[in-house]
Scaffold this active site. Structure first.
Site, mmCIF file in Angstrom:
data_model
loop_
_atom_site.group_PDB
_atom_site.id
_atom_site.type_symbol
_atom_site.label_atom_id
_atom_site.label_comp_id
_atom_site.label_asym_id
_atom_site.label_seq_id
_atom_site.Cartn_x
_atom_site.Cartn_y
_atom_site.Cartn_z
ATOM 1 N N HIS A 86 90.441 -25.788 78.092
ATOM 2 C CA HIS A 86 91.272 -26.802 78.753
ATOM 3 C C HIS A 86 92.189 -26.185 79.805
ATOM 4 C CE1 HIS A 86 94.414 -25.894 75.589
ATOM 5 N NE2 HIS A 86 95.217 -26.139 76.612
ATOM 6 N N ASP A 128 86.916 -25.549 72.497
ATOM 7 C CA ASP A 128 87.952 -25.175 73.470
ATOM 8 C C ASP A 128 88.025 -23.659 73.665
ATOM 9 O OD1 ASP A 128 89.986 -25.470 75.271
ATOM 10 O OD2 ASP A 128 91.515 -26.013 73.800
ATOM 11 N N GLN A 186 103.990 -25.906 74.882
ATOM 12 C CA GLN A 186 103.431 -25.960 76.234
ATOM 13 C C GLN A 186 103.568 -24.607 76.931
ATOM 14 O OE1 GLN A 186 105.967 -29.240 77.099
ATOM 15 N NE2 GLN A 186 104.240 -30.561 77.561
ATOM 16 N N GLY A 187 102.496 -24.167 77.550
ATOM 17 C CA GLY A 187 102.475 -22.863 78.199
ATOM 18 C C GLY A 187 101.860 -21.782 77.345
ATOM 19 N N ASP A 188 101.702 -22.067 76.036
ATOM 20 C CA ASP A 188 101.095 -21.094 75.120
ATOM 21 C C ASP A 188 99.579 -21.251 75.040
ATOM 22 O OD1 ASP A 188 103.492 -19.819 74.314
ATOM 23 O OD2 ASP A 188 103.919 -21.431 72.896
ATOM 24 N N SER A 189 99.047 -22.338 75.568
ATOM 25 C CA SER A 189 97.610 -22.587 75.512
ATOM 26 C C SER A 189 96.803 -21.366 75.948
ATOM 27 C CB SER A 189 97.236 -23.740 76.443
ATOM 28 O OG SER A 189 97.452 -24.979 75.843
#
Length: 263
Positions: free
Chosen positions: A79, A125, A215-218
């Site tokens: 993603h 993913d 958020q931002g750790d993906s």
């Protein structure tokens, strides 16, 4: 409802509403009074975790994480790569601080996204980036397809990232880390229903919330015993009680990753 992935594209954050804050990327719950980046985590360095990569835009603004598994290959989340091209992405290694200028910056010569990935389900993913410049850092081993036992409920896992301190909050300038326990498939299914696909995903977090990726750790790693076993993927909010973070179950995709690493 389906939680958001844990990527942190500027456009996504700019349009996020207060309601969306309740459904951010990956969530891994523990009881902590004052959440911190990687919610409930502590600061660390890329010296301690040399395989931890920043994935950035062409201006080196970080939006996802990745794990160096060979000198020129980085494993991340599919993603994170939706809408990206080899010219729009950079990978930065050896840089503990987002504001830093040190380390190694590489262009990307190839983006492989698992063809089974769809944002409708967040399954499959996983993506692999091929770097134009070799990274001079220690790589991380990753699980083989036969090592399914690593996901035993209660097993301690480690997560890493520069993500926000809360859903739609501010990023951490310094790399952070936290430990979270693996959650049983049945418990995760109780939280997420049919959105949780046990063959593709694994959950990690605390029943009471408080510790999680955000958020931002993906795309960053879920490490078990120092081995890459999962990829930060999605979740309901960040560190919400009853909603653990959801990670890509890497044993399922190990052979696909290996084919890309060896290509």
């Amino acid at each position: 409802m389906f939680g958001l992935t844990r990527a942190k594209k500027a456009a996504a954050l700019a349009t996020a509403s207060a309601a969306a804050a309740a459904t951010a990327l990956l969530s891994a719950p523990t009881a902590v009074a004052a959440p911190q980046p990687i919610v409930g985590g502590t600061t660390t360095t890329t010296t301690a975790y040399p395989f931890m990569m920043q994935i950035t835009d062409a201006s080196q603004n970080q939006f996802c994480g990745g794990t160096l598994v060979s000198a020129t290959k980085v494993v991340t989340a599919a993603h994170c790569m939706v809408g990206e091209t080899t010219s729009s992405v950079r990978v930065v290694g050896g840089r503990t601080y987002l504001s830093g200028t040190n380390g190694t910056v590489s262009r990307v010569s190839k983006i492989w996204v698992n063809p089974g990935y769809t944002d409708a389900t967040n399954g499959d993913d996983v993506a692999v980036l091929t770097l134009s410049t070799s990274m001079p850092y220690t790589t991380a081993p990753y699980v083989t397809s036969s090592q399914t036992g690593v996901y035993a409920a209660g097993t301690t896992a480690r997560v890493l990232g520069w993500g926000t301190t809360s859903a739609n909050g501010s990023s951490s300038n310094q790399l952070r880390t936290a430990t979270v326990p693996i959650v049983s498939n049945s418990s995760c299914a109780s939280s997420y229903g049919s959105d949780f696909v046990a063959s593709d995903m694994v959950c990690a977090g605390y029943t009471s919330g408080g510790v999680d990726t955000c958020q931002g750790d993906s795309g960053g790693p879920l490490l078990i015993g120092g081995v890459l076993a999962g990829i930060t993927s999605w979740g309901e909010g960040c560190a919400q009680a009853g909603y653990p973070g959801v990670y890509t179950r890497l044993t399922t995709f190990s052979s696909l990753v290996t084919a890309q690493v060896n290509s």
